[in-house]
Design a protein around this motif. Sequence first.
Motif, mmCIF file in Angstrom:
data_model
loop_
_atom_site.group_PDB
_atom_site.id
_atom_site.type_symbol
_atom_site.label_atom_id
_atom_site.label_comp_id
_atom_site.label_asym_id
_atom_site.label_seq_id
_atom_site.Cartn_x
_atom_site.Cartn_y
_atom_site.Cartn_z
ATOM 1 N N ASP A 84 4.833 70.240 72.180
ATOM 2 C CA ASP A 84 3.966 70.989 73.099
ATOM 3 C C ASP A 84 4.843 71.847 74.013
ATOM 4 O O ASP A 84 5.575 71.339 74.865
ATOM 5 C CB ASP A 84 3.121 70.020 73.915
ATOM 6 N N ALA A 85 4.768 73.157 73.856
ATOM 7 C CA ALA A 85 5.640 74.090 74.580
ATOM 8 C C ALA A 85 5.459 73.985 76.091
ATOM 9 O O ALA A 85 6.431 74.087 76.847
ATOM 10 C CB ALA A 85 5.391 75.521 74.109
ATOM 11 N N LYS A 86 4.230 73.803 76.553
ATOM 12 C CA LYS A 86 3.969 73.728 77.997
ATOM 13 C C LYS A 86 4.603 72.467 78.595
ATOM 14 O O LYS A 86 5.258 72.536 79.634
ATOM 15 C CB LYS A 86 2.451 73.734 78.243
ATOM 16 N N VAL A 87 4.408 71.334 77.920
ATOM 17 C CA VAL A 87 5.012 70.082 78.382
ATOM 18 C C VAL A 87 6.530 70.212 78.381
ATOM 19 O O VAL A 87 7.208 69.828 79.341
ATOM 20 C CB VAL A 87 4.554 68.890 77.507
ATOM 21 N N ARG A 88 7.079 70.756 77.296
ATOM 22 C CA ARG A 88 8.527 70.928 77.189
ATOM 23 C C ARG A 88 9.048 71.775 78.343
ATOM 24 O O ARG A 88 10.017 71.413 79.017
ATOM 25 C CB ARG A 88 8.888 71.564 75.848
ATOM 26 N N GLN A 89 8.389 72.901 78.624
ATOM 27 C CA GLN A 89 8.838 73.807 79.673
ATOM 28 C C GLN A 89 8.794 73.133 81.049
ATOM 29 O O GLN A 89 9.760 73.206 81.809
ATOM 30 C CB GLN A 89 7.981 75.073 79.709
ATOM 31 N N VAL A 90 7.701 72.461 81.362
ATOM 32 C CA VAL A 90 7.559 71.805 82.667
ATOM 33 C C VAL A 90 8.609 70.707 82.850
ATOM 34 O O VAL A 90 9.240 70.602 83.905
ATOM 35 C CB VAL A 90 6.124 71.234 82.836
ATOM 36 N N MET A 91 8.797 69.895 81.825
ATOM 37 C CA MET A 91 9.747 68.797 81.934
ATOM 38 C C MET A 91 11.189 69.301 82.023
ATOM 39 O O MET A 91 11.978 68.795 82.829
ATOM 40 C CB MET A 91 9.593 67.835 80.752
ATOM 41 N N LEU A 92 11.545 70.300 81.226
ATOM 42 C CA LEU A 92 12.916 70.825 81.270
ATOM 43 C C LEU A 92 13.196 71.519 82.595
ATOM 44 O O LEU A 92 14.297 71.392 83.150
ATOM 45 C CB LEU A 92 13.172 71.759 80.090
#
Length: 141
Positions: free
Chosen positions: A27-35
């Motif tokens: 999930d790109a959104k989850v990945r972006q927020v977490m990173l």
Amino acid sequence: MESEQTKLDQVLKILGFLYQHFNGVADAKVRQVMLEGLDTRFADYDQPVLLIAYLLNPLRRRDFLNPECRFATWRNAMVLVEVLYHRFFPDVKDGSAVVEQFLQYMNEEAPFDQGIQLVLEQVLQGLSFNDATFLVWYTLA
């Protein structure tokens, strides 16, 4: 990661593990927020101290460092050791001896050969973080 028992090198290892884990999230959104959260968190830390603490851990040394990492050069590591040494011991004018000893330690040369490494490992496992940190810096001084 924020307990009294957590060692500096463990903080860096956990942050690296979390970054790798979330970098693989589909999930790109989850990945972006977490990173972004991890990047923000890492920016708040004293990064040079974390990196050198990782290298000074006799159980780790160079193990598990990403060879693609720009920091992972001997020149950068030596500069960081000398800068931190002067930061912790501002009255000392010449830090070249600590850099030489750092290289001996990383190359497992005397007096940091396997014999002293075994002693350090045993002592570090039984000491508090502050005592272990003092021991490592005292050994290098």
